[in-house]
Design an enzyme around this catalytic site. Structure first.
Site, PDB file in Angstrom:
ATOM      1  N   HIS A  78       8.172 -28.377  11.482  1.00  0.00           N
ATOM      2  CA  HIS A  78       8.562 -27.789  10.189  1.00  0.00           C
ATOM      3  C   HIS A  78       9.661 -28.615   9.532  1.00  0.00           C
ATOM      4  CE1 HIS A  78      11.403 -26.116  13.093  1.00  0.00           C
ATOM      5  NE2 HIS A  78      12.266 -26.051  12.090  1.00  0.00           N
ATOM      6  N   ARG A 131      24.273 -24.496  14.413  1.00  0.00           N
ATOM      7  CA  ARG A 131      23.656 -25.295  13.360  1.00  0.00           C
ATOM      8  C   ARG A 131      24.391 -25.150  12.030  1.00  0.00           C
ATOM      9  NH1 ARG A 131      17.620 -24.546  10.630  1.00  0.00           N
ATOM     10  NH2 ARG A 131      18.726 -23.601   8.897  1.00  0.00           N
ATOM     11  N   HIS A 135      10.387 -31.555  12.398  1.00  0.00           N
ATOM     12  CA  HIS A 135      10.805 -31.366  13.790  1.00  0.00           C
ATOM     13  C   HIS A 135      10.183 -30.112  14.380  1.00  0.00           C
ATOM     14  CE1 HIS A 135      13.780 -29.223  11.352  1.00  0.00           C
ATOM     15  NE2 HIS A 135      13.954 -28.405  12.370  1.00  0.00           N
ATOM     16  N   ASP A 192      13.279 -27.821   7.553  1.00  0.00           N
ATOM     17  CA  ASP A 192      14.202 -26.692   7.424  1.00  0.00           C
ATOM     18  C   ASP A 192      14.291 -26.226   5.974  1.00  0.00           C
ATOM     19  OD1 ASP A 192      14.723 -26.543  10.123  1.00  0.00           O
ATOM     20  OD2 ASP A 192      16.473 -27.865  10.019  1.00  0.00           O
TER      21      ASP A 192
HETATM   22  C1  OGA Z   1      16.604 -25.831  13.785  1.00  0.00           C
HETATM   23  C2  OGA Z   1      15.529 -26.059  14.755  1.00  0.00           C
HETATM   24  C3  OGA Z   1      15.039 -26.636  17.018  1.00  0.00           C
HETATM   25  C4  OGA Z   1      15.628 -26.414  18.354  1.00  0.00           C
HETATM   26  O1  OGA Z   1      17.727 -25.567  14.217  1.00  0.00           O
HETATM   27  O2  OGA Z   1      16.334 -25.923  12.583  1.00  0.00           O
HETATM   28  O3  OGA Z   1      14.404 -26.195  14.369  1.00  0.00           O
HETATM   29  O4  OGA Z   1      15.372 -27.255  19.224  1.00  0.00           O
HETATM   30  N1  OGA Z   1      15.890 -26.116  16.024  1.00  0.00           N
HETATM   31  O5  OGA Z   1      16.292 -25.395  18.551  1.00  0.00           O
HETATM   32 MN    MN Z   2      14.371 -26.352  12.182  1.00  0.00          MN
END
Ligand code: OGA
Ligand code: MN
Length: 291
Positions: free
Chosen positions: A119, A281, A266, A121
Site C-alpha cells: 500500500h 510512526r 510497502h 500510506d
Molecule cells: C506503516 C506500515 C508496516 C509495518 O506504518 O505505515 O505500513 O511493518 N507499517 O508495521
Molecule cells: Mn503503511
C-alpha cells in the site's frame, strides 16, 4: 561549515533495488544542515533509508522528521471506522502507534496482528503523505518484516501498450482499514475514504515517473470497464510486487526506517500471534500528486 558528524556519515546501499543504511548519525541530537542535505540526497537515491541502534523520544522523532517538511496529522477516519483506524494511546495527533498490543482488551495502536498487503500510506486521501518514519520499539522474535518496492523501476517495467493506454488516466484509491482485502467498490462508496490519483505520477523532488498503484487500496481505473480495469490492475500489482524491485527490511530494536511514500509501496509480513510488536510512526504531509 562541516563538523565531525558531517564527515562521519556513511551511506551503505543494500545492493538491491532500494534501501540504504546510514551510519554515524545519532538521531537524538540535532543534525547539521550539511548532514541533513546528505541524508536527503541519499533518500532521493535509495528511497528507503534507515539508521540502526537509535534511542529517540517521541519529541526527538518529530523534531527530526519535521526537518523534511510539514509534519502530517493522522487522517481522521469516519466514525464507523474510527476503532479500526487507531487505538486508545493515540495522544499526539502527529503520532501513530503501529502495534498489536492491547490494554484491557483494547488496541493501543493501529494495524494489529499479521501481514499487510502492499500500500501507499494515506493513498486514499487527496494529499498522500510524502514521507513516513517508523521507529522500532518492541519486536516479535521473527517475521513482521517491512517490504518496500521501488516504483520507479516498476514504472519502467510497465509494457509500452499499457503506458500508452493509461497515460492521463486516474485510479480510485479507497480504504476501510482492512489489511489484506480491498474495499468492494461496486456499491455506494461515499462513506469510505477515497480519492482519484493518476496511475503514473511525477515525483515532485526527483522528476522521475513512478507507478502509483497498490493491491490494498487501488480498486478501479477510472473510465475503463470493470473487467478490463480488473485485468489491468492485476497486471500492475504483479509488476509492483516483483521480487527484483523489493527490499525487505528485517527489523532490529532501535531501527529508525524512513521511506519515500511516492516512490515506493510497502507491505508487512506475518509474525507470531501473541508476540508484541510496537513501532512509533510519524509522517510528512504531501501535496496532491500529478502525472
Ligand atoms: C506503516 C506500515 C508496516 C509495518 O506504518 O505505515 O505500513 O511493518 N507499517 O508495521
Ligand atoms: Mn503503511
Amino acid at each position: 561549515m562541516l563538523d565531525a558528524a558531517d564527515i562521519a556519515i556513511e551511506i551503505v546501499p543494500m545492493g538491491g533495488p532500494c534501501g540504504a543504511e546510514i551510519r554515524g548519525v545519532d538521531l537524538s541530537r540535532p543534525m547539521s544542515v550539511a548532514t541533513l542535505a546528505q541524508v536527503q540526497k541519499a533518500w532521493n537515491d535509495h528511497l528507503v533509508i534507515f539508521f540502526r541502534g537509535q534511542d529517540v523520544t517521541q519529541e526527538q522523532q518529530l523534531a527530526f522528521a519535521g526537518r523534511f517538511g510539514e509534519l502530517g496529522a493522522r487522517k481522521q477516519a469516519p466514525d464507523r471506522l474510527r476503532e479500526k483506524a487507531e487505538g486508545v494511546l493515540q495522544l499526539d495527533p502527529k503520532i501513530l502507534l503501529v502495534s498489536n498490543i492491547k490494554m484491557d482488551g483494547v488496541p493501543i495502536g493501529a494495524f494489529g496482528d499479521g501481514d499487510m498487503w502492499f500500500h501507499i500510506d494515506s493513498g486514499y486521501s487527496q494529499r498522500p503523505y510524502r514521507y513516513t518514519f517508523l521507529y522500532g520499539v518492541e519486536l516479535p522474535s521473527s517475521g513482521g518484516n517491512t517490504l518496500f518496492s521501488n516504483m520507479y523501476k516498476a514504472y519502467d517495467a510497465v509494457p509500452e501498450r499499457l503506458k500508452k493506454h493509461l497515460a492521463g488516466k486516474r485510479a480510485l484509491h479507497i480504504h476501510e482499514y482492512k489489511r489484506t482485502a480491498q474495499v468492494d467498490v461496486d456499491g455506494d462508496i461515499s462513506d469510505a475514504p477515497h480519492w482519484y490519483h493518476p496511475v503514473f505520477i511525477t515525483h515532485p523532488y526527483t522528476g522521475k515517473t513512478a507507478l502509483f498503484v497498490d493491491r490494498l487500496m487501488t480498486a478501479r481505473i477510472e473510465g475503463v470497464p470493470k473487467a478490463e480495469s480488473d485485468e489491468i490492475l492485476a497486471e500492475l500489482y504483479e509488476i509492483g510486487e516483483r521480487p527484483e524491485f523489493i527490499y525487505a527490511h528485517d527489523w532490529q530494536l532501535g531501527d529508525f526506517v524512513m521511506w519515500d511514500n511516492l516512490a515506493t509501496i510497502h507491505a508487512r509480513t506475518d509474525f507470531p500471534r501473541g508476540e508484541r510488536r510496537l513501532m512509533r510512526r510519524c509522517t510528512v504531509e504531501g501535496e496532491p500528486v500529478r502525472e
